[in-house]
Design a protein around this motif. Structure first.
Motif, PDB file in Angstrom:
ATOM      1  N   GLU A  26      15.877  -2.133  14.474  1.00  0.00           N
ATOM      2  CA  GLU A  26      14.728  -1.497  14.392  1.00  0.00           C
ATOM      3  C   GLU A  26      15.117  -0.306  13.289  1.00  0.00           C
ATOM      4  N   GLY A  27      16.343   0.256  13.369  1.00  0.00           N
ATOM      5  CA  GLY A  27      16.833   1.135  12.334  1.00  0.00           C
ATOM      6  C   GLY A  27      16.825   0.592  10.906  1.00  0.00           C
ATOM      7  N   MET A  28      17.317  -0.619  10.848  1.00  0.00           N
ATOM      8  CA  MET A  28      17.221  -1.606   9.597  1.00  0.00           C
ATOM      9  C   MET A  28      15.751  -1.679   8.986  1.00  0.00           C
ATOM     10  N   SER A  29      15.000  -2.034  10.095  1.00  0.00           N
ATOM     11  CA  SER A  29      13.686  -2.354   9.366  1.00  0.00           C
ATOM     12  C   SER A  29      13.090  -1.121   8.631  1.00  0.00           C
ATOM     13  N   LYS A  30      13.137   0.147   9.540  1.00  0.00           N
ATOM     14  CA  LYS A  30      12.710   1.350   9.344  1.00  0.00           C
ATOM     15  C   LYS A  30      13.006   1.514   7.715  1.00  0.00           C
ATOM     16  N   LYS A  31      14.311   1.249   7.247  1.00  0.00           N
ATOM     17  CA  LYS A  31      14.997   1.764   6.156  1.00  0.00           C
ATOM     18  C   LYS A  31      14.277   0.870   5.187  1.00  0.00           C
ATOM     19  N   TYR A  32      13.912  -0.423   5.172  1.00  0.00           N
ATOM     20  CA  TYR A  32      13.375  -1.396   4.578  1.00  0.00           C
ATOM     21  C   TYR A  32      11.852  -0.875   4.026  1.00  0.00           C
ATOM     22  N   GLN A  33      11.223  -0.419   5.155  1.00  0.00           N
ATOM     23  CA  GLN A  33       9.857   0.088   5.007  1.00  0.00           C
ATOM     24  C   GLN A  33       9.617   1.312   4.205  1.00  0.00           C
ATOM     25  N   ASP A  34      10.801   2.173   4.377  1.00  0.00           N
ATOM     26  CA  ASP A  34      10.732   3.395   3.552  1.00  0.00           C
ATOM     27  C   ASP A  34      10.985   2.922   2.128  1.00  0.00           C
ATOM     28  N   THR A  35      11.817   1.997   1.950  1.00  0.00           N
ATOM     29  CA  THR A  35      11.878   1.292   0.481  1.00  0.00           C
ATOM     30  C   THR A  35      10.795   0.668   0.024  1.00  0.00           C
ATOM     31  N   TYR A  36      10.159   0.116   0.536  1.00  0.00           N
ATOM     32  CA  TYR A  36       8.759  -0.472   0.149  1.00  0.00           C
ATOM     33  C   TYR A  36       7.929   0.655  -0.232  1.00  0.00           C
ATOM     34  N   LEU A  37       7.858   1.673   0.367  1.00  0.00           N
ATOM     35  CA  LEU A  37       6.975   2.523   0.073  1.00  0.00           C
ATOM     36  C   LEU A  37       7.454   3.503  -1.102  1.00  0.00           C
ATOM     37  N   LYS A  38       8.825   3.528  -1.250  1.00  0.00           N
ATOM     38  CA  LYS A  38       9.320   4.270  -2.462  1.00  0.00           C
ATOM     39  C   LYS A  38       8.975   3.472  -3.670  1.00  0.00           C
ATOM     40  N   MET A  39       9.027   2.088  -3.472  1.00  0.00           N
ATOM     41  CA  MET A  39       9.026   1.308  -4.708  1.00  0.00           C
ATOM     42  C   MET A  39       7.416   1.315  -5.143  1.00  0.00           C
ATOM     43  N   LEU A  40       6.416   1.411  -4.218  1.00  0.00           N
ATOM     44  CA  LEU A  40       5.212   1.447  -4.460  1.00  0.00           C
ATOM     45  C   LEU A  40       4.754   2.731  -5.505  1.00  0.00           C
ATOM     46  N   GLN A  41       5.449   4.035  -4.751  1.00  0.00           N
ATOM     47  CA  GLN A  41       5.205   5.369  -5.463  1.00  0.00           C
ATOM     48  C   GLN A  41       5.813   5.168  -6.741  1.00  0.00           C
ATOM     49  N   GLU A  42       7.126   4.723  -6.951  1.00  0.00           N
ATOM     50  CA  GLU A  42       7.743   4.485  -8.495  1.00  0.00           C
ATOM     51  C   GLU A  42       6.995   3.671  -9.093  1.00  0.00           C
ATOM     52  N   LYS A  43       6.304   3.004  -8.810  1.00  0.00           N
ATOM     53  CA  LYS A  43       5.648   1.921  -9.625  1.00  0.00           C
ATOM     54  C   LYS A  43       4.313   2.679 -10.367  1.00  0.00           C
TER      55      LYS A  43
END
Length: 381
Positions: A364-381
């Protein structure tokens, strides 16, 4: 992508064979916030009926598409076939599960490309593909990663140890998201059930059981575990239980199957039960990403005995009192520690293992970090 629409994340795998990366991907999807994300899966090869997790993916009620082509054909036509399937799904982010699928996603230009590096190529590939071919493939993959990092594309590793390795050996700066264990599947053992479980699994009631679960291949170094076990002063008071198969399975079984207290059970579907019936998890690997087998055993409440590779030490750093490490290659030290653990408070050490996983290594903790990373990727894009 409009503000109101969900973020589409497509995972691309060769197929859903039962291994660490496929489990970890399942863990990411299973714990995703479906109000924000819309996951899907693309596979390239047909499934192996006896070694597939495809049904577990389908239970998550996500789109599952397959190119369904042979390994050989996928070398030449995989990129085109995967591109066509991605065209149908129209994802915002495409996550390759391993480098071969990642390469096949690169023909699709409408999404952010992403991959988790779960090994150090130069350590891992030679064991799978042979020394020469493996070294060439590692060289090609490292150069591909460097090229796409230079273009600003995102990568992560599955452990801080791997991040440090890529930094020191390749001068590459890659962030990490640690692997996590599904604590709903790998549950803490009930000591009152051990007797009945051992009876069911045909395991000795009066001996300490060292267990290993995973591939029996050179990188996992099972020969060292067996040699040390046979060198123990008190080996007759213990059992070495090896779960899983692989390239070395038949050779090791032929050589050591004659010993009544070394058990080769092969690939089993009830790993959880075997872990619950055992006393200590033993891992002698030469190299890892972040070891799923170790984390799963700790989630079951087992103390650990591990080779001192960086990835194992990263796990032990969560709580040193959950087990021991030995110097890789030092069989005498390993045998002495195995003897020592016969007289240690293993139940208390196992409690520390369980707590370390719950605090640091959950899916659960790992998945949350991936989800945060996806959101950050799209923001940076």
């Amino acid at each position: 992508m409009s503000i109101m629409s969900k973020i589409k994340v497509t995972f691309v795998e060769t197929n859903c064979k039962k291994n660490g990366p496929i489990k970890q991907t399942l863990n990411i999807i299973r714990n995703m916030d479906r109000d924000i994300f819309e996951p899907s899966l693309v596979t390239v090869w047909p499934e192996d009926a006896d070694n597939s997790m495809i049904e577990q993916y389908k239970k998550l009620e996500i789109p599952v598409l397959s190119a369904n082509m042979s390994k050989k054909k996928s070398i030449f036509f995989g990129k085109k076939a995967v591109g066509q399937l991605l065209e149908r799904l129209q994802p915002d982010i495409v996550q390759g599960v391993g480098m071969p699928p990642y390469r096949m996603t690169l023909g699709y230009k409408k999404a952010i490309h992403f991959v988790t590096l779960r090994n150090y190529c130069y350590e891992d590939y030679p064991d799978y593909y042979g020394r020469v071919v493996g070294s060439v493939m590692a060289f090609l993959d490292i150069n591909l990663i460097k090229k796409h990092m230079a273009l600003g594309e995102p990568f992560v590793t599955c452990s801080e140890s791997l991040t440090k390795m890529y930094r020191s050996k390749q001068n590459m700066e890659i962030p990490f998201i640690r692997n996590g264990v599904d604590v709903s599947q790998y549950t803490k053992r009930n000591l009152d059930e051990v007797h009945d479980l051992r009876k069911k699994l045909n395991l000795a009631q009066d001996k300490l059981i060292f267990v290993y679960s995973g591939a029996l291949i050179d990188r996992k170094n099972q020969r060292e575990a067996i040699t040390a076990f046979l060198s123990m002063k008190k080996s007759q008071e213990a059992v070495l239980l090896l779960l899983g198969d692989g390239k070395d399975f038949e050779t090791l079984k032929k050589e050591y199957g004659k010993y009544s207290n070394i058990l080769f059970r092969g690939k089993v579907s009830n790993v959880n039960e075997y872990l619950h019936a055992s006393d200590v998890y033993l891992a002698t690997s030469k190299s890892e990403g972040l070891p799923n087998g170790v984390l799963e055993a700790m989630a079951c409440g087992l103390p650990v005995l591990l080779s001192n590779i960086l990835q194992h030490m990263e796990v032990l750093e969560a709580d040193r009192s959950c087990g021991h490490s030995y110097m890789l290659g030092n069989i005498e030290q390993l045998a002495n520690l195995m003897d020592q653990m016969l007289d240690e408070p293993l139940v208390e050490m196992g409690e520390k293992s369980y707590e370390a996983v719950m605090k640091n290594f959950t899916a659960e903790g790992m998945s949350k970090k991936y989800q945060d990373t996806y959101l950050k990727m799209l923001q940076e894009k």
